[in-house]
Design a protein around this motif. Structure first.
Motif, PDB file in Angstrom:
ATOM      1  N   HIS A 146      29.539  83.771  71.005  1.00 16.75           N
ATOM      2  CA  HIS A 146      28.946  84.689  70.598  1.00 16.75           C
ATOM      3  C   HIS A 146      27.655  84.230  71.939  1.00 16.75           C
ATOM      4  O   HIS A 146      26.931  85.488  71.497  1.00 16.75           O
ATOM      5  CB  HIS A 146      28.447  84.379  69.222  1.00 16.75           C
ATOM      6  CG  HIS A 146      29.092  84.611  68.509  1.00 16.75           C
ATOM      7  ND1 HIS A 146      29.306  85.371  68.159  1.00 16.75           N
ATOM      8  CD2 HIS A 146      30.445  83.826  68.010  1.00 16.75           C
ATOM      9  CE1 HIS A 146      30.018  85.944  66.776  1.00 16.75           C
ATOM     10  NE2 HIS A 146      31.029  84.869  66.702  1.00 16.75           N
ATOM     11  N   GLU A 157      33.908  88.450  64.302  1.00 17.87           N
ATOM     12  CA  GLU A 157      32.827  88.585  64.721  1.00 17.87           C
ATOM     13  C   GLU A 157      32.481  89.468  65.949  1.00 17.87           C
ATOM     14  O   GLU A 157      32.392  89.752  66.095  1.00 17.87           O
ATOM     15  CB  GLU A 157      31.921  88.008  63.829  1.00 17.87           C
ATOM     16  CG  GLU A 157      32.036  87.890  62.164  1.00 17.87           C
ATOM     17  CD  GLU A 157      31.016  86.761  61.752  1.00 17.87           C
ATOM     18  OE1 GLU A 157      30.702  86.328  62.714  1.00 17.87           O
ATOM     19  OE2 GLU A 157      30.602  87.223  60.779  1.00 17.87           O
ATOM     20  N   ARG A 167      36.679  83.116  60.599  1.00 18.63           N
ATOM     21  CA  ARG A 167      35.666  84.547  61.064  1.00 18.63           C
ATOM     22  C   ARG A 167      35.068  85.173  62.074  1.00 18.63           C
ATOM     23  O   ARG A 167      34.791  86.159  62.552  1.00 18.63           O
ATOM     24  CB  ARG A 167      35.661  84.153  59.363  1.00 18.63           C
ATOM     25  CG  ARG A 167      33.866  85.119  59.688  1.00 18.63           C
ATOM     26  CD  ARG A 167      33.233  84.519  57.787  1.00 18.63           C
ATOM     27  NE  ARG A 167      33.151  83.106  58.275  1.00 18.63           N
ATOM     28  CZ  ARG A 167      31.159  83.034  58.794  1.00 18.63           C
ATOM     29  NH1 ARG A 167      30.314  84.389  59.194  1.00 18.63           N
ATOM     30  NH2 ARG A 167      31.025  81.866  58.963  1.00 18.63           N
TER      31      ARG A 167
END
Length: 427
Positions: A363, A398, A394
């Motif tokens: 991320h 994302e 999850r």
């Protein structure tokens, strides 16, 4: 001054596996439970009791000792001081010997009567039972670090908590053993709580938390109280409730244990820093992690700590929490720095933590405009963690959504799509 050895106390300590130092520590904890302030005894205090230099401990120590042993002080070989004024002078050595021999004989007679034919004999629960439970607890901890968040781990931990409680009613035990059984039950229940948190089953986690808190209070064990309230702070942080997270984590941080052991102080501060990050408080985040790092450097690695603490909290975990906080703040370069530090220091058994850290690093890299590097990082997450760990699943979902939004139709998106298809087939 009389120096008749207290052979009754010595025999009790030998039977129940206490050294002078460990009995002093147990009595200090009992004093803290009774008065709210830690006791000041040490091994030399207990050695003075055994040697007969102290024949009647002070009131607080005596009451705490009776709480630990489950026996009145006179049954442990202590002799009350003579009253001043109208009472005769203190008894001579022969009188003390006679009293202690009488006490030993009385205790032996009571034991013989309990074992006599026709008398129901209760099982004696001892520290060997506690140690057996603690071994199972170590297995739960190891399983959590490998897999994390699984319903099976939660269910096994909850069943072992019930097993520890059932032992309370299975026979007779000293106060020390009973306190340890409550601590074991609380530890198992807190592991069930953590597995539910890690699996994002928050309503179930809260139910485990309430039972764990009650058991921890009955045990008087500060370390397990810290673990439960610290877990509660993490749970509320994951739920997006920073005010509740701060309140719960503050309960853990305000325990006397954190003033005695800098490593517990460090963990409380690091988790506080993660909460500050979720609350978008940059100054609070920076200050908390600076203090956490300082406390960790002051901690003595040789000090005794419970197995759950030794199994996970180190420099890698501190960097993991700093990674989470800076990712929440949008400080992606700092987050990446802590991710690399964490990954380089993670111990081999921290499989779940490696998956979470790799996902967070992906991320941070994507947010800095490096989709290829981010995708390569995300593809390193094992299929088991990607498909079976709720938090990792999850975060990877994302990541995929963010990648498609920033690189629509690119070969990188195609590579990621094909890779995630292999995860689904593996599952």
């Amino acid at each position: 001054m009389d120096t008749t050895r207290n052979t009754v106390l010595e025999a009790w300590m030998t039977e129940h596996g206490y050294s002078s130092n460990s009995l002093a520590e147990a009595v200090n904890r009992a004093i803290e439970r009774l008065t709210g302030r830690p006791g000041g005894l040490d091994g030399s205090s207990v050695r003075a009791w055994k040697a007969g230099r102290v024949t009647w401990p002070k009131s607080a120590a005596r009451t705490a000792l009776e709480d630990v042993t489950g026996l009145p002080a006179i049954a442990l070989g202590f002799v009350p001081r003579s009253r001043p004024s109208s009472t005769p002078a203190p008894p001579q050595q022969e009188d003390l010997d006679m009293k202690r021999r009488t006490l030993v004989g009385s205790i032996a007679a009571a034991a013989a009567a309990a074992a006599a034919p026709g008398t129901a004999s209760q099982r004696r629960i001892g520290m060997s039972d506690v140690n057996r439970l603690n071994k199972r607890f170590a297995e739960i901890i190891a399983s959590d670090h490998r897999h994390g968040g699984q319903l099976g781990i939660e269910q096994r931990a909850a069943a072992l908590a019930d097993e520890a409680l059932n032992l309370q009613n299975a026979g007779s035990a000293t106060q020390r053993v009973r306190s340890n059984l409550y601590a074991s039950a609380a530890a198992f229940r807190s592991s069930a709580m953590w597995a539910a948190i890690d699996g994002r089953r928050y309503d179930v986690a809260k139910a485990h938390m309430r039972e764990a808190q009650a058991l921890a209070e009955m045990s008087g064990d500060q370390a397990i109280k810290f673990r439960i309230w610290s877990h509660a702070g993490t749970m509320y942080r994951h739920m997006g409730r920073p005010a509740d997270a701060f309140a719960a984590n503050d309960v853990a941080r305000n325990l006397h244990l954190t003033r005695r052991d800098p490593l517990f102080a460090s963990l409380g501060l690091a988790r506080q820093g993660a909460i500050h990050g979720a609350a978008q408080d940059r100054t609070g985040t920076r200050r908390a992690f600076e203090q956490a790092q300082d406390a960790m450097l002051r901690a003595d690695p040789a000090d005794y700590r419970p197995v759950w603490m030794l199994a996970f909290y180190d420099q890698a975990e501190l960097d993991s929490l700093a990674l989470s906080a800076n990712l929440a703040l949008g400080d992606y370069s700092t987050a990446e720095y802590h991710a690399h530090r964490c990954l380089s220091a993670l111990r081999p058994h921290m499989i779940r933590s490696r998956a979470i850290t790799s996902t967070r690093l992906a991320h941070a890299q994507l947010a800095q405009g490096a989709p290829d590097a981010a995708t390569i990082t995300a593809m390193k997450v094992p299929a088991e963690a990607a498909t079976q760990h709720a938090r990792v699943t999850r975060m990877l979902q994302e990541f995929g959504a963010a990648l498609r939004a920033t690189e629509p139709g690119s070969s990188t998106v195609q590579t990621w799509t094909e890779h995630t298809a292999t995860w689904r087939m593996a599952a």
